[in-house]
Scaffold this motif. Structure first.
Motif, PDB file in Angstrom:
ATOM      1  N   UNK A 376     -13.158  21.536  98.119  1.00 38.29           N
ATOM      2  CA  UNK A 376     -12.949  20.089  98.061  1.00 38.29           C
ATOM      3  C   UNK A 376     -13.064  19.489  99.453  1.00 38.29           C
ATOM      4  N   UNK A 377     -13.936  18.511  99.574  1.00 46.27           N
ATOM      5  CA  UNK A 377     -14.159  17.833 100.854  1.00 46.27           C
ATOM      6  C   UNK A 377     -14.209  16.329 100.639  1.00 46.27           C
ATOM      7  N   UNK A 378     -14.197  15.635 101.761  1.00 48.01           N
ATOM      8  CA  UNK A 378     -14.358  14.176 101.750  1.00 48.01           C
ATOM      9  C   UNK A 378     -15.681  13.833 102.417  1.00 48.01           C
ATOM     10  N   UNK A 379     -16.270  12.745 101.957  1.00 47.22           N
ATOM     11  CA  UNK A 379     -17.550  12.298 102.490  1.00 47.22           C
ATOM     12  C   UNK A 379     -17.365  11.007 103.263  1.00 47.22           C
ATOM     13  N   UNK A 380     -18.157  10.854 104.287  1.00 47.06           N
ATOM     14  CA  UNK A 380     -18.165   9.621 105.062  1.00 47.06           C
ATOM     15  C   UNK A 380     -19.583   9.262 105.449  1.00 47.06           C
ATOM     16  N   UNK A 381     -19.901   7.965 105.379  1.00 51.37           N
ATOM     17  CA  UNK A 381     -21.244   7.489 105.712  1.00 51.37           C
ATOM     18  C   UNK A 381     -21.122   6.310 106.665  1.00 51.37           C
ATOM     19  N   UNK A 382     -21.761   6.445 107.822  1.00 50.80           N
ATOM     20  CA  UNK A 382     -21.923   5.284 108.691  1.00 50.80           C
ATOM     21  C   UNK A 382     -23.017   4.405 108.096  1.00 50.80           C
ATOM     22  N   UNK A 383     -22.740   3.114 107.973  1.00 49.36           N
ATOM     23  CA  UNK A 383     -23.667   2.209 107.297  1.00 49.36           C
ATOM     24  C   UNK A 383     -24.039   1.053 108.206  1.00 49.36           C
ATOM     25  N   UNK A 384     -25.341   0.765 108.262  1.00 49.91           N
ATOM     26  CA  UNK A 384     -25.861  -0.430 108.920  1.00 49.91           C
ATOM     27  C   UNK A 384     -26.723  -1.163 107.908  1.00 49.91           C
ATOM     28  N   UNK A 385     -26.555  -2.469 107.871  1.00 52.66           N
ATOM     29  CA  UNK A 385     -27.256  -3.264 106.864  1.00 52.66           C
ATOM     30  C   UNK A 385     -27.874  -4.493 107.526  1.00 52.66           C
ATOM     31  N   UNK A 412     -25.999   7.329 107.524  1.00 53.57           N
ATOM     32  CA  UNK A 412     -25.924   8.658 108.122  1.00 53.57           C
ATOM     33  C   UNK A 412     -24.694   9.352 107.543  1.00 53.57           C
ATOM     34  N   UNK A 413     -24.843  10.633 107.123  1.00 49.97           N
ATOM     35  CA  UNK A 413     -23.839  11.289 106.271  1.00 49.97           C
ATOM     36  C   UNK A 413     -23.029  12.319 107.040  1.00 49.97           C
ATOM     37  N   UNK A 414     -21.718  12.411 106.644  1.00 55.79           N
ATOM     38  CA  UNK A 414     -20.783  13.380 107.211  1.00 55.79           C
ATOM     39  C   UNK A 414     -19.941  13.959 106.067  1.00 55.79           C
ATOM     40  N   UNK A 415     -19.373  15.145 106.302  1.00 54.61           N
ATOM     41  CA  UNK A 415     -18.464  15.747 105.328  1.00 54.61           C
ATOM     42  C   UNK A 415     -17.347  16.453 106.082  1.00 54.61           C
ATOM     43  N   UNK A 434     -13.207  13.206 113.973  1.00 60.92           N
ATOM     44  CA  UNK A 434     -12.726  14.392 114.693  1.00 60.92           C
ATOM     45  C   UNK A 434     -12.757  15.647 113.831  1.00 60.92           C
ATOM     46  N   UNK A 435     -12.603  15.507 112.514  1.00 59.18           N
ATOM     47  CA  UNK A 435     -12.637  16.665 111.608  1.00 59.18           C
ATOM     48  C   UNK A 435     -13.773  16.547 110.601  1.00 59.18           C
ATOM     49  N   UNK A 436     -14.790  15.802 110.980  1.00 62.20           N
ATOM     50  CA  UNK A 436     -15.946  15.629 110.116  1.00 62.20           C
ATOM     51  C   UNK A 436     -17.148  16.357 110.715  1.00 62.20           C
ATOM     52  N   UNK A 437     -18.009  16.890 109.845  1.00 58.42           N
ATOM     53  CA  UNK A 437     -19.234  17.560 110.265  1.00 58.42           C
ATOM     54  C   UNK A 437     -20.429  16.762 109.776  1.00 58.42           C
ATOM     55  N   UNK A 438     -21.505  16.816 110.544  1.00 56.33           N
ATOM     56  CA  UNK A 438     -22.707  16.080 110.197  1.00 56.33           C
ATOM     57  C   UNK A 438     -23.503  16.837 109.140  1.00 56.33           C
ATOM     58  N   UNK A 439     -24.054  16.068 108.198  1.00 51.61           N
ATOM     59  CA  UNK A 439     -25.103  16.612 107.354  1.00 51.61           C
ATOM     60  C   UNK A 439     -26.382  16.634 108.185  1.00 51.61           C
ATOM     61  N   UNK A 440     -27.042  17.775 108.252  1.00 51.96           N
ATOM     62  CA  UNK A 440     -28.231  17.889 109.083  1.00 51.96           C
ATOM     63  C   UNK A 440     -29.469  18.120 108.225  1.00 51.96           C
ATOM     64  N   UNK A 441     -30.587  17.600 108.728  1.00 46.72           N
ATOM     65  CA  UNK A 441     -31.842  17.760 108.011  1.00 46.72           C
ATOM     66  C   UNK A 441     -32.484  19.102 108.371  1.00 46.72           C
ATOM     67  N   UNK A 442     -33.728  19.268 107.960  1.00 51.40           N
ATOM     68  CA  UNK A 442     -34.433  20.532 108.198  1.00 51.40           C
ATOM     69  C   UNK A 442     -34.632  20.813 109.675  1.00 51.40           C
ATOM     70  N   UNK A 443     -34.680  19.741 110.510  1.00 52.08           N
ATOM     71  CA  UNK A 443     -34.876  19.912 111.938  1.00 52.08           C
ATOM     72  C   UNK A 443     -33.560  20.121 112.684  1.00 52.08           C
ATOM     73  N   UNK A 444     -32.456  20.121 111.955  1.00 54.00           N
ATOM     74  CA  UNK A 444     -31.160  20.293 112.586  1.00 54.00           C
ATOM     75  C   UNK A 444     -30.585  19.033 113.181  1.00 54.00           C
ATOM     76  N   UNK A 445     -31.152  17.877 112.820  1.00 56.98           N
ATOM     77  CA  UNK A 445     -30.677  16.593 113.336  1.00 56.98           C
ATOM     78  C   UNK A 445     -29.806  15.898 112.289  1.00 56.98           C
TER      79      UNK A 445
END
Length: 581
Positions: A376-385, A412-415, A434-445
């Motif tokens: 079980x994790x939590x998701x967070x997304x930085x949003x610009x509109x 941009x997604x975090x978990x 501080x306790x969130x990790x980035x979702x990374x794409x195939x290039x590791x970004x």
């Protein structure tokens, strides 16, 4: 040989020297400033004496004007320096930028001027001074109204505006006609001996008193409003509602004597927000109209009503006013887990950053999401509109216009752990990473993507997806409840009216004396006197004199009457004979 000198009686009594010397000596002793005896011990003022002296000084008009000036000067820092009760953010920014001035301002109370000790002291002293000035003047004016205008001076011809004539009418008739005329012109008139005394313009003093009493009413209304006021802000998305209860507000502040039970009971729902903007010209993008259609009800069982709230046109319910103060956009986002089940679906309000409503915020998914490993994790997304996209495909977010012409959402997604359960309050527009990790794409970004309405972003490793469904608008409302506003407005209107009356109405007196002259003909004397220099007194006196002259026309003067003896020959007169030729 012996010399003897005789001392006269004056020398024996007053000592040697001439009488002139003794007079000069006596005069010098009288003119001397040296004390000839101990001065009497004057009683000290004491507490009562000093209290009376202080009260006389405080209730003088001079001190009242000085306190009013100090109050005006004291309000200047409240307009120039950020105030804690108005904008905490600006105060914090000022403290960061001014390390030297900020502590000084804190000690002087300049960050909260209107609730500081020194401003309150000036406010209270002015209030007491005005009351001390008004009460004696009011009783004095009441005494003048209960009394009668003063009698006529002995010599009316010495007054600046006067006239006189002779008439064949009896003095009683003249006085009666003058009394009727003056009362018809709304003078307070009465007979005083051989003259009619009249006075007019009492509204000048009434206006003066009304002006000062209105100032007191305004001071009380402002103080009452500050003590019992409440002010809260609420951001509401289209379709959502609000109930006027303390937990419903995003932020709330109130006066020292405010009670939660004083909140006006009402609720409303935002049906639609409409905004229009300039499309062309140098003012392109400038808002033309901001309005929100509401459905509201008063009390617990009040019927629903509809209204439209516009900028500077609030909804008023009792003492509460609902103002439309801000606007923005709320993208509707749907988040699904790896199994395709919806774990979050809602409109997420974002805060505007510029005039073209480039907005930012976060999307937080607190419950229901499990990663592919089953944890079980939590998701967070930085949003610009941006409502009208003008950037590039590389991810530059730039809005060209504030309306929804080409809406684009960047995520941009975090978990991990959002620390939402830590007990520390968090902003709904910021994310603790501080306790969130980035979702990374195939290039590791960092995994991020630009979405238009209807598009979906799939998270890496089958973690789920995010869909940008639609865009709804939100409106920011400020609910202000400040009792005493009507009294303050009434006091301001009364103060303006009273000031106008005290400036433009002149208090003046008119006397009409009618007495029988030595030759039996009535002599009429008429004079006027104003409390201040004005051309109105002579003009009004001339008008009254003209009307009274028509009722008591003039009689010829004794010097202008023809000499009857000149036409009657003297029988004893001897004709003069000229010289013989």
């Amino acid at each position: 040989m012996s010399t003897t000198s005789k001392t006269g009686p004056e020398e024996t009594a007053a000592g040697p020297g001439t009488g002139e010397e003794r007079d000069l000596s006596a005069a010098g002793s009288q003119l001397s400033t040296a004390p000839t005896e101990e001065p009497p011990n004057l009683p000290a003022l004491g507490v009562t004496g000093w209290a009376r002296w202080f009260w006389r000084q405080l209730t003088s008009m001079r001190v009242a004007l000085l306190l009013l000036l100090l109050l005006s000067l004291g309000a200047v820092p409240g307009s120039l320096i950020p105030q804690t009760g108005i904008d905490e953010t600006k105060v914090a920014d000022f403290r960061e930028r001014h390390d030297v001035l900020a502590p000084i301002y804190d000690k002087l109370g300049l960050f909260h001027v209107y609730s500081s000790v020194w401003f309150s002291a000036i406010y209270i002293l002015l209030f007491v001074s005005l009351i001390g000035c008004i009460v004696p003047r009011t009783w004095q004016f009441v005494g003048q109204l209960r009394g009668r205008p003063p009698g006529a001076p002995r010599r009316l011809t010495r007054l600046p505006a006067h006239t006189t004539w002779r008439t064949g009418a009896a003095p009683e008739q003249v006085r009666e006609a003058a009394l009727t005329l003056l009362r018809k012109r709304r003078f307070r008139a009465h007979l005083a001996g051989d003259a009619v005394a009249a006075e007019k313009g009492y509204l000048r003093e009434v206006g003066n008193l009304v002006f000062h009493i209105a100032l007191i009413v305004m001071l009380i209304a402002f103080a009452w409003g500050q003590l019992f006021k409440s002010e809260g802000n609420k951001l509401i998305v289209e379709g959502d509602g609000f109930s006027n209860a303390l937990p419903q507000y995003d932020d709330f502040k109130s006066g020292n004597l405010f009670d939660v039970g004083d909140l006006e009971p009402f609720s409303f729902t935002v049906k639609e927000f409409k905004g229009t903007y300039e499309r062309t010209g140098p003012n392109k993008g400038t808002p033309r109209t901001y309005e929100a259609d509401l459905t509201y009800s008063e009390g617990a069982f009040g019927g629903e009503r509809t209204t439209t709230v516009k900028v500077n046109k609030p909804l008023q319910i009792g003492d509460a006013k609902v103002y439309l103060v801000s606007h923005g956009y709320a993208p509707v986002v749907t988040v699904r887990d790896g199994k395709g089940e919806i774990v979050f679906q809602d409109a997420v309000p974002l805060l505007p950053l510029d005039a073209n409503v480039t907005s930012s915020g976060v999307v937080k998914v607190l419950d229901g999401y499990r990663n592919p490993e089953g944890e079980k994790e939590q998701l967070g997304f930085n949003a610009f509109f941006v409502p009208t996209f003008g950037g590039s495909a590389s991810g530059t977010m730039l809005s060209q216009f504030p309306a929804l012409d080409y809406p684009v959402l960047a995520l941009s997604a975090y978990h991990g752990d959002l620390k939402a359960d830590s007990g520390v309050p968090q902003s709904v527009y910021q994310m603790d990473r501080t306790k969130m990790k980035e979702f990374k794409d195939e290039k590791g970004e960092l995994f991020k993507k630009l979405l238009t309405p209807g598009e979906t972003m799939k998270l890496p490793n089958g973690a789920g997806s995010v869909t940008f469904e639609d865009v709804r608008e939100w409106a920011g409302f400020q609910v202000v409840q400040e009792p005493g506003g009507g009294w303050a407005l009434g006091g301001a209107v009364a103060a303006i009216g009273g000031l106008a009356a005290s400036l433009f109405i002149q208090r003046r007196r008119v006397w009409v004396r009618a007495v029988e002259g030595a030759d039996g003909v009535t002599v009429v004397e008429m004079a006027g006197l104003g409390r201040s220099e004005s051309a109105k007194v002579p003009e009004e006196l001339g008008d009254l004199a003209g009307i009274l002259y028509d009722q008591a026309p003039g009689a010829p003067d004794p010097d202008d009457a023809p000499d009857a003896s000149a036409d009657t020959p003297d029988p004893h007169a001897v004709p003069a004979e000229g010289p013989e030729k």
